[in-house]
Scaffold this motif. Structure first.
Motif, PDB file in Angstrom:
ATOM      1  N   ASN A   1     -15.549   5.760  13.532  1.00 48.80           N
ATOM      2  CA  ASN A   1     -16.351   5.491  12.343  1.00 48.80           C
ATOM      3  C   ASN A   1     -15.767   4.311  11.563  1.00 48.80           C
ATOM      4  OD1 ASN A   1     -18.415   5.904  10.532  1.00 48.80           O
ATOM      5  ND2 ASN A   1     -17.498   7.694   9.565  1.00 48.80           N
TER       6      ASN A   1
ATOM      7  N   ASP B   1     -16.775  16.090  18.212  1.00 48.82           N
ATOM      8  CA  ASP B   1     -17.495  17.349  18.068  1.00 48.82           C
ATOM      9  C   ASP B   1     -17.507  18.046  19.418  1.00 48.82           C
ATOM     10  OD1 ASP B   1     -19.099  19.278  16.628  1.00 48.82           O
ATOM     11  OD2 ASP B   1     -20.827  18.536  17.753  1.00 48.82           O
TER      12      ASP B   1
ATOM     13  N   SER C   1     -11.009  13.628  13.219  1.00 50.18           N
ATOM     14  CA  SER C   1     -11.736  14.738  12.602  1.00 50.18           C
ATOM     15  C   SER C   1     -12.363  15.580  13.705  1.00 50.18           C
ATOM     16  CB  SER C   1     -12.835  14.203  11.672  1.00 50.18           C
ATOM     17  OG  SER C   1     -13.599  15.278  11.160  1.00 50.18           O
TER      18      SER C   1
ATOM     19  N   THR D   1     -14.812  18.793  14.813  1.00 46.88           N
ATOM     20  CA  THR D   1     -15.865  19.741  14.471  1.00 46.88           C
ATOM     21  C   THR D   1     -16.244  20.503  15.731  1.00 46.88           C
ATOM     22  OG1 THR D   1     -17.572  18.047  14.824  1.00 46.88           O
ATOM     23  CG2 THR D   1     -16.832  18.392  12.545  1.00 46.88           C
TER      24      THR D   1
ATOM     25  N   ASP E   1     -14.383  16.532   7.033  1.00 43.95           N
ATOM     26  CA  ASP E   1     -13.720  15.230   7.158  1.00 43.95           C
ATOM     27  C   ASP E   1     -12.201  15.285   7.016  1.00 43.95           C
ATOM     28  OD1 ASP E   1     -16.174  13.992   7.626  1.00 43.95           O
ATOM     29  OD2 ASP E   1     -16.510  13.636   5.495  1.00 43.95           O
TER      30      ASP E   1
ATOM     31  N   TYR F   1     -14.090  10.699  15.309  1.00 43.38           N
ATOM     32  CA  TYR F   1     -14.722  12.002  15.103  1.00 43.38           C
ATOM     33  C   TYR F   1     -15.055  12.596  16.468  1.00 43.38           C
ATOM     34  CZ  TYR F   1     -15.125  10.829  10.191  1.00 43.38           C
ATOM     35  OH  TYR F   1     -14.828  10.514   8.892  1.00 43.38           O
TER      36      TYR F   1
END
Length: 154
Positions: free
Chosen positions: A77, A85, A122, A124, A140, A83
């Motif tokens: 990002n 997931d 991060s 998720t 975050d 990030y």
């Protein structure tokens, strides 16, 4: 700054070396191996990383991703963080204590951080901040890349 594409080549192969980190069975440290990631035109990075991670090298190491765990997305990002997931199987197939879980997360953070040249990752699961019975992240909140207890698997 601008760039110009000289030509389009379909099925062009691009190979790059990446470090993949794994928890050590016998010690509280991490081991890494270099793997070659080969991409054709329009290949998806998350699939290449997931596939390479599931090919666990020989040695005194544990797997970092369970057989059904999926990387649903991975991206860098503008805020300088990567990030990642995952599918819910990341947690359900881990099924271990807090020490091993933290090692797995550190391994993934180190792998993704080194790949994207960032220090914060991060996590998720199914779009929700990572939360298990042992580890809980806020929205975050970043896991910090830490190579201090890592060595190459010989």
């Amino acid at each position: 700054m601008s760039s110009t594409l000289n030509r389009i080549e379909n099925n062009f192969l691009f190979t790059q070396s990446a470090e993949f980190y794994y928890p050590n069975v016998d010690e509280i440290n991490l081991n890494f191996v270099y793997k070659q990631l080969t991409f054709k035109t329009n290949d998806i990075t998350r699939i290449a990383i997931e596939t390479a991670y599931k090919d666990v090298p020989q040695g005194n190491i544990f797997r970092a991703l369970g057989p059904n765990a999926k990387i649903k997305s991975v991206y860098l990002n503008q805020d300088g963080m990567a990030y990642v997931d995952f599918s819910k199987e990341l947690i359900s197939e881990m099924n271990t204590g807090s020490g091993y879980e933290v090692q797995v997360l550190q391994c993934i953070a180190n792998t993704v951080g080194r790949y994207y040249s960032v220090n914060k990752i991060s996590f998720t699961v199914e779009g929700i901040p990572y939360a298990s019975g042992h580890v809980l992240f806020k929205k975050d909140e970043a896991f910090i890349v830490d190579l201090s207890i890592s060595s190459e698997l010989k």
